[in-house]
Design a protein around this motif. Structure first.
Motif, PDB file in Angstrom:
ATOM      1  N   PRO A 136       0.835  -1.201   0.000  1.00 28.88           N
ATOM      2  CA  PRO A 136       0.000   0.000   0.000  1.00 28.88           C
ATOM      3  C   PRO A 136       0.877   1.261   0.000  1.00 28.88           C
ATOM      4  CG  PRO A 136      -0.755  -1.579   1.648  1.00 28.88           C
ATOM      5  CD  PRO A 136       0.562  -2.075   1.153  1.00 28.88           C
ATOM      6  N   PRO A 137       0.343   2.381  -0.439  1.00 34.71           N
ATOM      7  CA  PRO A 137       1.142   3.615  -0.481  1.00 34.71           C
ATOM      8  C   PRO A 137       1.784   3.953   0.869  1.00 34.71           C
ATOM      9  CG  PRO A 137      -0.946   3.930  -1.603  1.00 34.71           C
ATOM     10  CD  PRO A 137      -1.021   2.588  -0.961  1.00 34.71           C
ATOM     11  N   TYR A 138       1.038   3.694   1.966  1.00 33.30           N
ATOM     12  CA  TYR A 138       1.584   3.862   3.311  1.00 33.30           C
ATOM     13  C   TYR A 138       1.575   2.497   4.001  1.00 33.30           C
ATOM     14  CZ  TYR A 138       1.105   8.894   2.666  1.00 33.30           C
ATOM     15  OH  TYR A 138       1.219  10.171   2.193  1.00 33.30           O
ATOM     16  N   HIS A 139       2.610   2.236   4.790  1.00 34.79           N
ATOM     17  CA  HIS A 139       2.752   0.932   5.423  1.00 34.79           C
ATOM     18  C   HIS A 139       3.766   1.045   6.562  1.00 34.79           C
ATOM     19  CE1 HIS A 139       5.414   1.364   1.883  1.00 34.79           C
ATOM     20  NE2 HIS A 139       6.343   1.038   2.768  1.00 34.79           N
ATOM     21  N   GLY A 140       3.639   0.172   7.537  1.00 37.61           N
ATOM     22  CA  GLY A 140       4.583   0.200   8.641  1.00 37.61           C
ATOM     23  C   GLY A 140       4.117  -0.704   9.763  1.00 37.61           C
ATOM     24  N   LEU A 141       4.480  -0.361  10.988  1.00 33.69           N
ATOM     25  CA  LEU A 141       4.133  -1.201  12.132  1.00 33.69           C
ATOM     26  C   LEU A 141       3.707  -0.357  13.311  1.00 33.69           C
ATOM     27  CD1 LEU A 141       7.322  -2.561  13.954  1.00 33.69           C
ATOM     28  CD2 LEU A 141       7.368  -0.615  12.392  1.00 33.69           C
ATOM     29  N   ARG A 142       2.921  -0.995  14.202  1.00 34.46           N
ATOM     30  CA  ARG A 142       2.563  -0.386  15.479  1.00 34.46           C
ATOM     31  C   ARG A 142       3.311  -1.137  16.574  1.00 34.46           C
ATOM     32  NH1 ARG A 142      -3.503   0.191  18.052  1.00 34.46           N
ATOM     33  NH2 ARG A 142      -3.514  -2.082  17.778  1.00 34.46           N
ATOM     34  N   ILE A 143       3.972  -0.369  17.446  1.00 33.86           N
ATOM     35  CA  ILE A 143       4.706  -0.957  18.558  1.00 33.86           C
ATOM     36  C   ILE A 143       4.029  -0.621  19.872  1.00 33.86           C
ATOM     37  CG2 ILE A 143       6.918  -0.954  17.355  1.00 33.86           C
ATOM     38  CD1 ILE A 143       7.627   1.607  18.928  1.00 33.86           C
ATOM     39  N   ARG A 144       4.378  -1.395  20.900  1.00 31.55           N
ATOM     40  CA  ARG A 144       3.840  -1.157  22.230  1.00 31.55           C
ATOM     41  C   ARG A 144       4.330   0.179  22.778  1.00 31.55           C
ATOM     42  NH1 ARG A 144       4.936  -6.700  22.082  1.00 31.55           N
ATOM     43  NH2 ARG A 144       3.160  -8.024  22.627  1.00 31.55           N
ATOM     44  N   PHE A 173       6.782   4.751   4.632  1.00 34.29           N
ATOM     45  CA  PHE A 173       6.934   3.940   5.841  1.00 34.29           C
ATOM     46  C   PHE A 173       6.533   4.749   7.079  1.00 34.29           C
ATOM     47  CE2 PHE A 173       9.428   2.290   9.436  1.00 34.29           C
ATOM     48  CZ  PHE A 173       8.943   0.992   9.447  1.00 34.29           C
ATOM     49  N   VAL A 174       5.729   4.114   7.967  1.00 33.95           N
ATOM     50  CA  VAL A 174       5.199   4.800   9.148  1.00 33.95           C
ATOM     51  C   VAL A 174       5.302   3.893  10.370  1.00 33.95           C
ATOM     52  CG1 VAL A 174       3.254   6.115  10.077  1.00 33.95           C
ATOM     53  CG2 VAL A 174       3.492   5.872   7.607  1.00 33.95           C
ATOM     54  N   ILE A 175       5.629   4.482  11.502  1.00 31.21           N
ATOM     55  CA  ILE A 175       5.628   3.786  12.792  1.00 31.21           C
ATOM     56  C   ILE A 175       4.541   4.406  13.654  1.00 31.21           C
ATOM     57  CG2 ILE A 175       6.966   3.210  14.854  1.00 31.21           C
ATOM     58  CD1 ILE A 175       9.485   3.857  13.075  1.00 31.21           C
ATOM     59  N   THR A 176       3.771   3.569  14.332  1.00 31.10           N
ATOM     60  CA  THR A 176       2.746   4.056  15.248  1.00 31.10           C
ATOM     61  C   THR A 176       3.137   3.683  16.673  1.00 31.10           C
ATOM     62  OG1 THR A 176       1.053   3.697  13.557  1.00 31.10           O
ATOM     63  CG2 THR A 176       0.289   4.055  15.805  1.00 31.10           C
ATOM     64  N   LEU A 177       3.163   4.670  17.549  1.00 23.74           N
ATOM     65  CA  LEU A 177       3.492   4.460  18.965  1.00 23.74           C
ATOM     66  C   LEU A 177       2.199   4.454  19.765  1.00 23.74           C
ATOM     67  CD1 LEU A 177       5.596   4.212  21.252  1.00 23.74           C
ATOM     68  CD2 LEU A 177       5.646   6.729  21.337  1.00 23.74           C
ATOM     69  N   ALA A 178       1.917   3.327  20.422  1.00 19.10           N
ATOM     70  CA  ALA A 178       0.645   3.147  21.116  1.00 19.10           C
ATOM     71  C   ALA A 178       0.662   3.718  22.530  1.00 19.10           C
ATOM     72  CB  ALA A 178       0.303   1.655  21.170  1.00 19.10           C
ATOM     73  N   LYS A 179      -0.549   4.055  23.010  1.00 21.47           N
ATOM     74  CA  LYS A 179      -0.815   4.363  24.423  1.00 21.47           C
ATOM     75  C   LYS A 179       0.177   5.346  25.052  1.00 21.47           C
ATOM     76  CE  LYS A 179      -3.255   0.025  25.447  1.00 21.47           C
ATOM     77  NZ  LYS A 179      -3.292  -0.473  24.052  1.00 21.47           N
ATOM     78  N   VAL A 180       0.396   6.444  24.372  1.00 21.95           N
ATOM     79  CA  VAL A 180       1.298   7.479  24.896  1.00 21.95           C
ATOM     80  C   VAL A 180       0.672   8.130  26.127  1.00 21.95           C
ATOM     81  CG1 VAL A 180       2.382   9.688  24.384  1.00 21.95           C
ATOM     82  CG2 VAL A 180       2.318   7.880  22.640  1.00 21.95           C
TER      83      VAL A 180
END
Length: 411
Positions: A136-144, A173-180
């Motif tokens: 997909p045009p944007y893609h990456g991962l979500r971390i804890r 490429f994108v990283i998502t940081l959870a529960k900040v």
């Protein structure tokens, strides 16, 4: 007569600091496409064929429960005849605009060796799709999150993933940081990325902040924290994503009433929008956990809800949301395309009148012209309209629209 040069010079000196803050803190649009949604897929089930499988399942759901525009219109309570074929084409060509491989709630707690292996395998599979041109045009991962209990596991997963994925990193490429829960965690994330980039020879990476705790909205001293978090991100923060169910649960809202349209949700998203305005940071709504599965009446009821929530977000100026199941994709695109198609003719006419100084029932100013141009650009970016169609209606090509929208032009 007043010495205007001296007065202006004095004002320049007095306002120098404020001018600098305005320029650096509020740079405006980044000039890149915002996806209409983010799809979260647990890391242990992600593979090279995931995106194609989601597209096929979405088409199958559409065929099974609404094999015609008339049936889909009946399910959604609005006319889909003008968008039905486009929706089917989108599901075949680009079913997912933004993919996040999930190592957080959707993945759960696993033994370290299992998560290590999953991080490497997922990165390897994603890299293969990037090289093949099927990602997909944007893609990456979500971390804890970076709280003490999950901190080491979170950064280990990120390091393993990026070590394997290093040669495939693109602007998408994108990283998502959870529960900040604090500004300090954003500072820590910057430190983490600095170290990992250096270790693996990576370009500068951005990340999204998930707003799913009360502590990310309001500090103990009553200060709104999201603006401070964006600043602490040192130019790396690319998005703010609302987490419907974690945030609602944190406020003690009963499960039956946890929703994207709860007043508490609207309050959080209003703060997010205010904080992100003119910063170039995207804002995304959350998800609905009412899935379109089961018999046709159950599917239609879930579709009706999902489409209404998607439309509600769009009308409130939030152009992205989460999708959690392949059968939500038909309604994501149907509601999104209808939103743009319904207003396209009028928006184009107003832009044409504005740029040609023609008679119009609207007295549009530059700020409104900017909003109209952005609306039309978003319509073309997601596939609701073609560039040729828009140019015929407005007399403006994509470059001219981007100029009106005050979007930076690619070099």
């Amino acid at each position: 007569m007043t010495d205007l040069d001296a007065l202006a010079g004095a004002l320049d000196r007095h306002l120098a600091e404020a001018d600098a803050v305005l320029t650096t803190r509020y740079p405006g649009d980044r000039g890149v496409r915002q996806p209409v949604h983010t799809v979260y897929v647990p890391a242990d089930v992600y593979g090279v064929g995931t995106v194609a499988a989601w597209g096929a399942e979405a088409v199958a759901a559409l065929d099974a429960s609404a094999g015609s525009a008339a049936l889909l219109s009946e399910a959604l309570s609005f006319d889909t005849s003008a968008v039905y074929d486009n929706v089917r084409a989108k599901l075949a060509a680009e079913p997912i605009e933004d993919l996040r491989i999930d190592f957080e709630d959707g993945y759960g707690n696993r033994p370290d060796e299992e998560e290590d292996a999953a991080a490497v395998a997922a990165a390897r599979a994603l890299a293969e799709t990037v090289r093949a041109g099927t990602a997909p045009p944007y893609h990456g991962l979500r971390i804890r999150c970076l709280e003490a209990s999950t901190r080491r596991r979170s950064i280990r997963t990120l390091d393993l993933f990026l070590g394997e994925f290093a040669g495939a990193v693109t602007d998408g490429f994108v990283i998502t940081l959870a529960k900040v829960t604090s500004v300090e965690q954003i500072e820590a994330m910057v430190t983490v990325l600095d170290a990992i980039e250096q270790a693996h020879g990576l370009p500068r990476l951005g990340f999204e902040i998930q707003i799913e705790t009360p502590q990310s909205i309001l500090g103990p001293d009553g200060v709104a924290l999201i603006p401070l978090m964006i600043t602490a991100g040192a130019g790396r923060v690319t998005g703010l994503h609302y987490g419907t169910y974690d945030y609602s649960a944190s406020l003690g809202i009963a499960a039956a009433y946890q929703s994207m349209e709860h007043p508490a949700a609207d309050h959080a998203k209003n703060i997010m929008q205010l904080s992100a305005a003119a910063t170039g940071v995207f804002v995304s709504d959350g998800s609905t956990n009412v899935l379109p599965i089961g018999n046709r009446p159950a599917v239609h009821a879930a579709w009706h809800l999902h489409a209404r929530l998607v439309r509600r977000s769009l009308e409130r100026g939030i152009y992205q949301g989460w999708d959690m199941h392949p059968a939500q994709l038909p309604t994501r695109y149907a509601a999104t395309y209808a939103f743009y198609r319904e207003g396209l003719t009028e928006a184009a006419a107003r832009l044409l009148a504005y740029t040609t100084n023609s008679d119009s029932a609207y007295l549009d100013e530059p700020a409104t012209a900017k909003a109209l141009a952005n609306y039309v650009l978003r319509a073309t970016e997601c596939g609701a309209a073609t560039e040729e169609e828009v140019e015929a209606l407005t007399g403006l090509d994509q470059k001219a629209l981007a100029t009106l929208a005050n979007r930076p032009q690619p070099a």
